[in-house]
Design an enzyme around this catalytic site. Sequence first.
Site, PDB file in Angstrom:
ATOM      1  N   GLU A  40       0.850  -1.196   0.000  1.00  0.00           N
ATOM      2  CA  GLU A  40       0.000   0.000   0.000  1.00  0.00           C
ATOM      3  C   GLU A  40       0.885   1.246   0.000  1.00  0.00           C
ATOM      4  OE1 GLU A  40      -3.472   0.818  -0.161  1.00  0.00           O
ATOM      5  OE2 GLU A  40      -2.453   2.757  -0.263  1.00  0.00           O
ATOM      6  N   ARG A  41       0.562   2.197  -0.890  1.00  0.00           N
ATOM      7  CA  ARG A  41       1.401   3.405  -0.974  1.00  0.00           C
ATOM      8  C   ARG A  41       0.849   4.544  -0.125  1.00  0.00           C
ATOM      9  NH1 ARG A  41      -0.051   5.119  -7.230  1.00  0.00           N
ATOM     10  NH2 ARG A  41      -2.252   5.466  -6.808  1.00  0.00           N
ATOM     11  N   ILE A  54     -22.055  10.248  -5.868  1.00  0.00           N
ATOM     12  CA  ILE A  54     -21.286  11.303  -5.181  1.00  0.00           C
ATOM     13  C   ILE A  54     -22.015  12.642  -5.279  1.00  0.00           C
ATOM     14  CG2 ILE A  54     -19.143  12.664  -5.256  1.00  0.00           C
ATOM     15  CD1 ILE A  54     -17.640  10.132  -5.920  1.00  0.00           C
ATOM     16  N   ALA A  82     -18.130  15.467 -10.212  1.00  0.00           N
ATOM     17  CA  ALA A  82     -18.454  14.092  -9.771  1.00  0.00           C
ATOM     18  C   ALA A  82     -19.033  13.335 -10.952  1.00  0.00           C
ATOM     19  CB  ALA A  82     -19.442  14.138  -8.612  1.00  0.00           C
ATOM     20  N   VAL A  83     -18.165  13.088 -11.953  1.00  0.00           N
ATOM     21  CA  VAL A  83     -18.640  12.506 -13.217  1.00  0.00           C
ATOM     22  C   VAL A  83     -18.110  11.088 -13.453  1.00  0.00           C
ATOM     23  CG1 VAL A  83     -18.987  14.745 -14.336  1.00  0.00           C
ATOM     24  CG2 VAL A  83     -16.753  13.622 -14.481  1.00  0.00           C
ATOM     25  N   VAL A 140     -15.289   7.684 -12.353  1.00  0.00           N
ATOM     26  CA  VAL A 140     -13.906   7.430 -11.925  1.00  0.00           C
ATOM     27  C   VAL A 140     -13.052   6.831 -13.036  1.00  0.00           C
ATOM     28  CG1 VAL A 140     -14.413   7.194  -9.458  1.00  0.00           C
ATOM     29  CG2 VAL A 140     -14.648   5.195 -10.955  1.00  0.00           C
ATOM     30  N   ASP A 195     -12.615  -1.379  -7.912  1.00  0.00           N
ATOM     31  CA  ASP A 195     -12.810  -0.286  -8.878  1.00  0.00           C
ATOM     32  C   ASP A 195     -11.865  -0.385 -10.080  1.00  0.00           C
ATOM     33  OD1 ASP A 195     -14.434   0.517  -6.826  1.00  0.00           O
ATOM     34  OD2 ASP A 195     -13.562   2.512  -6.594  1.00  0.00           O
ATOM     35  N   ALA A 241     -17.603  -0.544  -2.805  1.00  0.00           N
ATOM     36  CA  ALA A 241     -16.724  -1.228  -1.849  1.00  0.00           C
ATOM     37  C   ALA A 241     -17.149  -2.683  -1.638  1.00  0.00           C
ATOM     38  CB  ALA A 241     -16.737  -0.476  -0.526  1.00  0.00           C
ATOM     39  N   HIS A 243     -43.972  -5.738  13.876  1.00  0.00           N
ATOM     40  CA  HIS A 243     -44.746  -4.496  13.827  1.00  0.00           C
ATOM     41  C   HIS A 243     -44.467  -3.696  15.095  1.00  0.00           C
ATOM     42  CE1 HIS A 243     -47.994  -1.721  12.970  1.00  0.00           C
ATOM     43  NE2 HIS A 243     -48.377  -1.845  14.235  1.00  0.00           N
TER      44      HIS A 243
HETATM   45  P1  NAD Z   1     -21.339   7.998 -11.219  1.00  0.00           P
HETATM   46  O1  NAD Z   1     -20.908   7.276 -12.420  1.00  0.00           O
HETATM   47  O2  NAD Z   1     -22.185   7.319 -10.204  1.00  0.00           O
HETATM   48  O3  NAD Z   1     -22.124   9.339 -11.632  1.00  0.00           O
HETATM   49  C1  NAD Z   1     -21.576  10.284 -12.497  1.00  0.00           C
HETATM   50  C2  NAD Z   1     -22.721  11.089 -13.080  1.00  0.00           C
HETATM   51  O4  NAD Z   1     -22.165  12.152 -13.809  1.00  0.00           O
HETATM   52  C3  NAD Z   1     -23.597  10.288 -14.037  1.00  0.00           C
HETATM   53  O5  NAD Z   1     -24.960  10.470 -13.688  1.00  0.00           O
HETATM   54  C4  NAD Z   1     -23.290  10.906 -15.393  1.00  0.00           C
HETATM   55  O6  NAD Z   1     -24.382  10.869 -16.285  1.00  0.00           O
HETATM   56  C5  NAD Z   1     -22.912  12.322 -14.992  1.00  0.00           C
HETATM   57  N1  NAD Z   1     -22.058  13.014 -15.963  1.00  0.00           N
HETATM   58  C6  NAD Z   1     -21.019  12.501 -16.666  1.00  0.00           C
HETATM   59  N2  NAD Z   1     -20.476  13.460 -17.435  1.00  0.00           N
HETATM   60  C7  NAD Z   1     -21.189  14.606 -17.199  1.00  0.00           C
HETATM   61  C8  NAD Z   1     -21.099  15.919 -17.693  1.00  0.00           C
HETATM   62  N3  NAD Z   1     -20.183  16.259 -18.602  1.00  0.00           N
HETATM   63  N4  NAD Z   1     -21.985  16.841 -17.236  1.00  0.00           N
HETATM   64  C9  NAD Z   1     -22.933  16.496 -16.321  1.00  0.00           C
HETATM   65  N5  NAD Z   1     -23.045  15.251 -15.834  1.00  0.00           N
HETATM   66  C10 NAD Z   1     -22.191  14.319 -16.255  1.00  0.00           C
HETATM   67  O7  NAD Z   1     -19.981   8.549 -10.563  1.00  0.00           O
HETATM   68  P2  NAD Z   1     -19.715   9.356  -9.219  1.00  0.00           P
HETATM   69  O8  NAD Z   1     -20.948   9.879  -8.616  1.00  0.00           O
HETATM   70  O9  NAD Z   1     -18.596  10.279  -9.564  1.00  0.00           O
HETATM   71  O10 NAD Z   1     -19.171   8.223  -8.266  1.00  0.00           O
HETATM   72  C11 NAD Z   1     -17.981   7.507  -8.619  1.00  0.00           C
HETATM   73  C12 NAD Z   1     -18.121   6.040  -8.270  1.00  0.00           C
HETATM   74  O11 NAD Z   1     -18.138   5.865  -6.879  1.00  0.00           O
HETATM   75  C13 NAD Z   1     -19.395   5.466  -8.838  1.00  0.00           C
HETATM   76  O12 NAD Z   1     -19.137   4.217  -9.394  1.00  0.00           O
HETATM   77  C14 NAD Z   1     -20.278   5.339  -7.635  1.00  0.00           C
HETATM   78  O13 NAD Z   1     -21.177   4.267  -7.701  1.00  0.00           O
HETATM   79  C15 NAD Z   1     -19.273   5.157  -6.497  1.00  0.00           C
HETATM   80  N6  NAD Z   1     -19.836   5.726  -5.273  1.00  0.00           N
HETATM   81  C16 NAD Z   1     -20.780   5.037  -4.636  1.00  0.00           C
HETATM   82  C17 NAD Z   1     -21.358   5.577  -3.510  1.00  0.00           C
HETATM   83  C18 NAD Z   1     -22.405   4.804  -2.818  1.00  0.00           C
HETATM   84  O14 NAD Z   1     -22.606   3.651  -3.140  1.00  0.00           O
HETATM   85  N7  NAD Z   1     -23.110   5.386  -1.866  1.00  0.00           N
HETATM   86  C19 NAD Z   1     -21.006   6.829  -3.049  1.00  0.00           C
HETATM   87  C20 NAD Z   1     -20.046   7.509  -3.749  1.00  0.00           C
HETATM   88  C21 NAD Z   1     -19.464   6.946  -4.865  1.00  0.00           C
END
Ligand code: NAD
Length: 465
Positions: A35-36, A185, A269-270, A272, A311, A319, A444
């Site tokens: 792990e880094r 996210i 948040a688009v 990963v 991932d 996770a 209940h």
């Molecule tokens: P995501 O893929 O869940 O959502 C990204 C969103 O961004 C999508 O709805 C997409 O249509 C939109 N998007 C993409 N390009 C865009 C643009 N140019 N303009 C506007 N919208 C755009 O990714 P995330 O929310 O970044 O999360 C990353 C990863 O981490 C995901 O795989 C997610 O499932 C995971 N994660 C999970 C949880 C959880 O389970 N509670 C919480 C956080 C993150």
Amino acid sequence: MESHSYDVTVIGAGPGGYVAAIRAAQEGKSVAIIEREALGGVCLNWGCIPTKALLKSAEHYEFLKKASDWGFETGEISVDWQKVISRSRGAAEKLSGGIGFLMKKNRITVHSGSARYLSPNRIEVSSAEGETIEIQTTHSIIATGARAGSIPGVEIDNERVITSREAMVLPQCPESLAIIGAGAIGVEFAYFYASFGCKVTLLEYLPAVLPASDADISRTLEKSFKRQGIDIHTDARVLSVDRDGDRVSTTFEKEGQSTTVETDAVLVAVGVLGNTENLGLEELGLELENGFVAVDGHCETSVRGVYAIGDVNGPPALAHVASFEGIHVLRHMADREIEPIDYTLVPSCVYCQPQVASVGLTEAEAKEKELEISCGKFPFAASGKAVATAETDGFVKIIADKNSGEIIGAHIIGSEATELIAELALGKSAELGVEDLHLAIHAHPTLSEAVMEAAADATGKATHI
Ligand code: NAD
């Protein structure tokens, strides 16, 4: 050069890597984990855990704002933002320390540093102090995770144009925030910051928030978020993000019209990108697909004996999927004939309020597959427990096979959705039908009765609606 030899070497100590390492050790193998950064990976340090701590602060704050409804007079409530953040960091640190303990307990050797393959069975580890060691290994597991991606032309400056990592530790709550992407996210941080009084603008490229969810869920969440004061634009294409001093302008196009919002910060948040760089994967001849490590149904890469979990092998980036894959890989090392992983059984949970959770197909996906379905739905407004505890937003929806009653998909929106989905995920993996859920006795008053009622509704026999 110092040299070590192990049966299994794991690269990356997130919930994929450390769980795989523990399972390997439990099976009597000699195990190393490399792990880094910090043990626990993004999930414990910069993801699932610290965000859940932040979201709980937001929920408590929401409760305090409505305290008089419950019979409490509080006077003016003030927020100690630093404490909100430090409590979240404390939760992450505590759990990361716990992983160190688990590694010791299971006699797993932790090597701090960056790993690079020299061949399928030889890995070099370079520490931050400049020392290098070599590991000989029979099997290896790549569990290096992923990092935030961006969109073309948008540069993350980690200050005002940020990723979720910075959004977890902002020095103060911004007055305004634009969030690009209404995935997991995006919606979790939209809820968090809006709760603390920040003016949030949520921009989503696709036609719905949480676009991968069942359409009923997305619609309900959008309505609830609008009531919470979040400004939502779906079908919005971001054209540019420009920082000028302490302000950021985000321009987006919707229905042919371009609009600019000015905010204190922008959270991108688009999705990963897989952490596949500098691992020597090219030299190994290991195949990549869309920037992730390509694997088969057992998480084995194109090089036999080298696995990739979590991932780094592509979506779903969750996770619990990483951990499950880690355990599966150890089973596959022992028996190459086992069934591949069935990803339709993976529950997915989002922790904004109302919470969202699902497993299996959406109604639209079931119809696309031309399945004959029956949908059962039960609103929390009709649940006694939900009325008593003021948790009446949302519903449980179950999509079942019309003939066999088998659970095809289940979708919940509401305050405890992420806990309630477990029953449906177990039911689906045990191949139970809606009749089984209906006839199982539910205590209940509980919110879980809504699961039973939705199951009953799918058979046309709901009691309370
Ligand atoms: P995501 O893929 O869940 O959502 C990204 C969103 O961004 C999508 O709805 C997409 O249509 C939109 N998007 C993409 N390009 C865009 C643009 N140019 N303009 C506007 N919208 C755009 O990714 P995330 O929310 O970044 O999360 C990353 C990863 O981490 C995901 O795989 C997610 O499932 C995971 N994660 C999970 C949880 C959880 O389970 N509670 C919480 C956080 C993150």
